[in-house]
Design a protein around this motif. Structure first.
Motif, PDB file in Angstrom:
ATOM      1  N   SER A 111       0.711  -1.159   0.069  1.00  0.00           N
ATOM      2  CA  SER A 111      -0.028  -0.081  -0.087  1.00  0.00           C
ATOM      3  C   SER A 111       0.917   1.195   0.030  1.00  0.00           C
ATOM      4  N   ASP A 112       1.982   1.123   0.691  1.00  0.00           N
ATOM      5  CA  ASP A 112       2.914   2.510   0.518  1.00  0.00           C
ATOM      6  C   ASP A 112       4.209   2.195  -0.355  1.00  0.00           C
ATOM      7  N   PHE A 113       3.750   1.291  -1.505  1.00  0.00           N
ATOM      8  CA  PHE A 113       4.703   1.024  -2.648  1.00  0.00           C
ATOM      9  C   PHE A 113       5.937   0.537  -2.330  1.00  0.00           C
ATOM     10  N   LYS A 114       6.077  -0.272  -0.923  1.00  0.00           N
ATOM     11  CA  LYS A 114       7.178  -0.940  -0.684  1.00  0.00           C
ATOM     12  C   LYS A 114       6.670  -2.180   0.337  1.00  0.00           C
ATOM     13  N   GLU A 115       7.469  -3.286   0.408  1.00  0.00           N
ATOM     14  CA  GLU A 115       7.177  -4.166   1.333  1.00  0.00           C
ATOM     15  C   GLU A 115       8.226  -4.164   2.363  1.00  0.00           C
ATOM     16  N   SER A 116       8.124  -3.927   3.519  1.00  0.00           N
ATOM     17  CA  SER A 116       9.277  -3.871   4.417  1.00  0.00           C
ATOM     18  C   SER A 116       9.337  -5.414   4.696  1.00  0.00           C
ATOM     19  N   ASN A 117      10.819  -5.643   5.358  1.00  0.00           N
ATOM     20  CA  ASN A 117      11.298  -6.975   5.682  1.00  0.00           C
ATOM     21  C   ASN A 117      10.300  -7.539   6.720  1.00  0.00           C
ATOM     22  N   GLU A 118       9.893  -6.746   7.712  1.00  0.00           N
ATOM     23  CA  GLU A 118       8.915  -7.003   8.721  1.00  0.00           C
ATOM     24  C   GLU A 118       7.802  -7.611   8.103  1.00  0.00           C
ATOM     25  N   GLU A 119       7.099  -6.843   7.095  1.00  0.00           N
ATOM     26  CA  GLU A 119       5.714  -7.448   6.546  1.00  0.00           C
ATOM     27  C   GLU A 119       5.972  -8.762   5.622  1.00  0.00           C
ATOM     28  N   LYS A 120       7.062  -8.563   4.913  1.00  0.00           N
ATOM     29  CA  LYS A 120       7.553 -10.037   4.321  1.00  0.00           C
ATOM     30  C   LYS A 120       7.465 -11.063   5.135  1.00  0.00           C
ATOM     31  N   ASN A 121       8.148 -11.143   6.278  1.00  0.00           N
ATOM     32  CA  ASN A 121       8.385 -12.074   7.082  1.00  0.00           C
ATOM     33  C   ASN A 121       7.031 -12.424   7.745  1.00  0.00           C
ATOM     34  N   ILE A 122       6.143 -11.611   7.991  1.00  0.00           N
ATOM     35  CA  ILE A 122       4.681 -12.117   8.312  1.00  0.00           C
ATOM     36  C   ILE A 122       4.206 -12.816   7.199  1.00  0.00           C
ATOM     37  N   ILE A 123       4.062 -12.421   6.026  1.00  0.00           N
ATOM     38  CA  ILE A 123       3.476 -13.320   5.203  1.00  0.00           C
ATOM     39  C   ILE A 123       4.253 -14.301   4.773  1.00  0.00           C
ATOM     40  N   SER A 168       5.331 -16.205   7.166  1.00  0.00           N
ATOM     41  CA  SER A 168       5.054 -17.043   8.087  1.00  0.00           C
ATOM     42  C   SER A 168       3.694 -17.746   8.096  1.00  0.00           C
ATOM     43  N   LYS A 169       3.084 -17.234   7.203  1.00  0.00           N
ATOM     44  CA  LYS A 169       1.560 -17.772   6.834  1.00  0.00           C
ATOM     45  C   LYS A 169       1.629 -18.668   5.724  1.00  0.00           C
ATOM     46  N   VAL A 170       2.813 -18.688   4.882  1.00  0.00           N
ATOM     47  CA  VAL A 170       2.873 -19.607   3.899  1.00  0.00           C
ATOM     48  C   VAL A 170       4.316 -20.112   3.773  1.00  0.00           C
ATOM     49  N   ASP A 171       4.732 -21.152   3.037  1.00  0.00           N
ATOM     50  CA  ASP A 171       5.945 -21.573   2.565  1.00  0.00           C
ATOM     51  C   ASP A 171       6.817 -20.891   1.696  1.00  0.00           C
ATOM     52  N   MET A 172       8.040 -20.772   1.691  1.00  0.00           N
ATOM     53  CA  MET A 172       8.961 -19.824   0.862  1.00  0.00           C
ATOM     54  C   MET A 172       8.818 -20.028  -0.668  1.00  0.00           C
ATOM     55  N   LYS A 173       8.289 -21.274  -0.997  1.00  0.00           N
ATOM     56  CA  LYS A 173       7.986 -21.583  -2.527  1.00  0.00           C
ATOM     57  C   LYS A 173       6.718 -20.834  -2.757  1.00  0.00           C
ATOM     58  N   THR A 174       5.627 -20.865  -2.084  1.00  0.00           N
ATOM     59  CA  THR A 174       4.304 -20.120  -2.278  1.00  0.00           C
ATOM     60  C   THR A 174       4.486 -18.864  -2.302  1.00  0.00           C
ATOM     61  N   PHE A 175       5.489 -18.194  -1.281  1.00  0.00           N
ATOM     62  CA  PHE A 175       5.625 -16.833  -1.200  1.00  0.00           C
ATOM     63  C   PHE A 175       5.958 -16.331  -2.667  1.00  0.00           C
ATOM     64  N   GLN A 176       7.049 -17.236  -3.035  1.00  0.00           N
ATOM     65  CA  GLN A 176       7.718 -16.601  -4.386  1.00  0.00           C
ATOM     66  C   GLN A 176       6.982 -16.558  -5.347  1.00  0.00           C
ATOM     67  N   LYS A 177       5.996 -17.609  -5.562  1.00  0.00           N
ATOM     68  CA  LYS A 177       5.095 -17.857  -6.607  1.00  0.00           C
ATOM     69  C   LYS A 177       4.069 -16.626  -6.475  1.00  0.00           C
ATOM     70  N   ILE A 178       3.767 -16.502  -5.483  1.00  0.00           N
ATOM     71  CA  ILE A 178       2.568 -15.470  -5.533  1.00  0.00           C
ATOM     72  C   ILE A 178       3.165 -14.097  -5.579  1.00  0.00           C
ATOM     73  N   TYR A 179       4.245 -13.911  -4.961  1.00  0.00           N
ATOM     74  CA  TYR A 179       5.106 -12.535  -5.255  1.00  0.00           C
ATOM     75  C   TYR A 179       5.194 -12.291  -6.470  1.00  0.00           C
ATOM     76  N   SER A 180       5.791 -13.340  -7.460  1.00  0.00           N
ATOM     77  CA  SER A 180       5.986 -13.289  -8.853  1.00  0.00           C
ATOM     78  C   SER A 180       4.732 -12.749  -9.663  1.00  0.00           C
ATOM     79  N   GLU A 181       3.570 -13.526  -9.169  1.00  0.00           N
ATOM     80  CA  GLU A 181       2.327 -13.091  -9.917  1.00  0.00           C
ATOM     81  C   GLU A 181       2.073 -11.673  -9.417  1.00  0.00           C
ATOM     82  N   PHE A 182       2.129 -11.432  -8.310  1.00  0.00           N
ATOM     83  CA  PHE A 182       1.685 -10.005  -7.729  1.00  0.00           C
ATOM     84  C   PHE A 182       2.365  -8.862  -8.624  1.00  0.00           C
ATOM     85  N   GLU A 183       3.735  -8.994  -8.642  1.00  0.00           N
ATOM     86  CA  GLU A 183       4.542  -8.023  -9.352  1.00  0.00           C
ATOM     87  C   GLU A 183       4.062  -7.925 -10.795  1.00  0.00           C
ATOM     88  N   GLN A 184       3.379  -8.898 -11.368  1.00  0.00           N
ATOM     89  CA  GLN A 184       3.228  -8.800 -12.784  1.00  0.00           C
ATOM     90  C   GLN A 184       1.589  -8.104 -13.328  1.00  0.00           C
TER      91      GLN A 184
END
Length: 106
Positions: free
Chosen positions: A19-31, A33-49
């Motif tokens: 929302s503020d055009f950047k994801e802090s490390n704290e915010e990424k770590n929270i996300i 913690s909800k999903v595994d790293m592979k899922t995070f990377q997959k969703i992050y890649s899609e979100f970025e596009q």
């Protein structure tokens, strides 16, 4: 869109964190913690596009697909609020994102 509920929640949390055009490390770590790293990377890649219109469409479709109850939506909004406060800065952009997500999710 055939996301699991976990993937869908990660996507919403990424949208909120951005929302503020950047994801802090704290915010990424929270996300993460909800999903595994592979899922995070997959969703992050899609979100970025995705553009804002695509993000909103995917959130609306995911809500419909996963049939969230009112209680689950309240829990999700609480998770979003905790995420937005993770970096100890709850600025105007993040407050506006919270208001927007309340509208779209309810």
């Amino acid at each position: 869109m055939n996301w699991s509920k976990e993937e869908f929640i990660a996507y919403i949390l990424l949208f909120a964190a951005n929302s503020d055009f950047k994801e802090s490390n704290e915010e990424k770590n929270i996300i993460i913690s909800k999903v595994d790293m592979k899922t995070f990377q997959k969703i992050y890649s899609e979100f970025e596009q995705d553009n804002d219109y695509q993000v909103i469409q995917k959130i609306e479709q995911g809500l419909e697909h996963h049939n969230f109850t009112a209680s689950q939506i309240d829990d999700l909004l609480l998770e979003i609020k905790l995420l937005l406060n993770a970096d100890h800065e709850y600025n105007i952009l993040e407050r506006n994102m919270m208001l927007f997500l309340k509208k779209i999710l309810k």
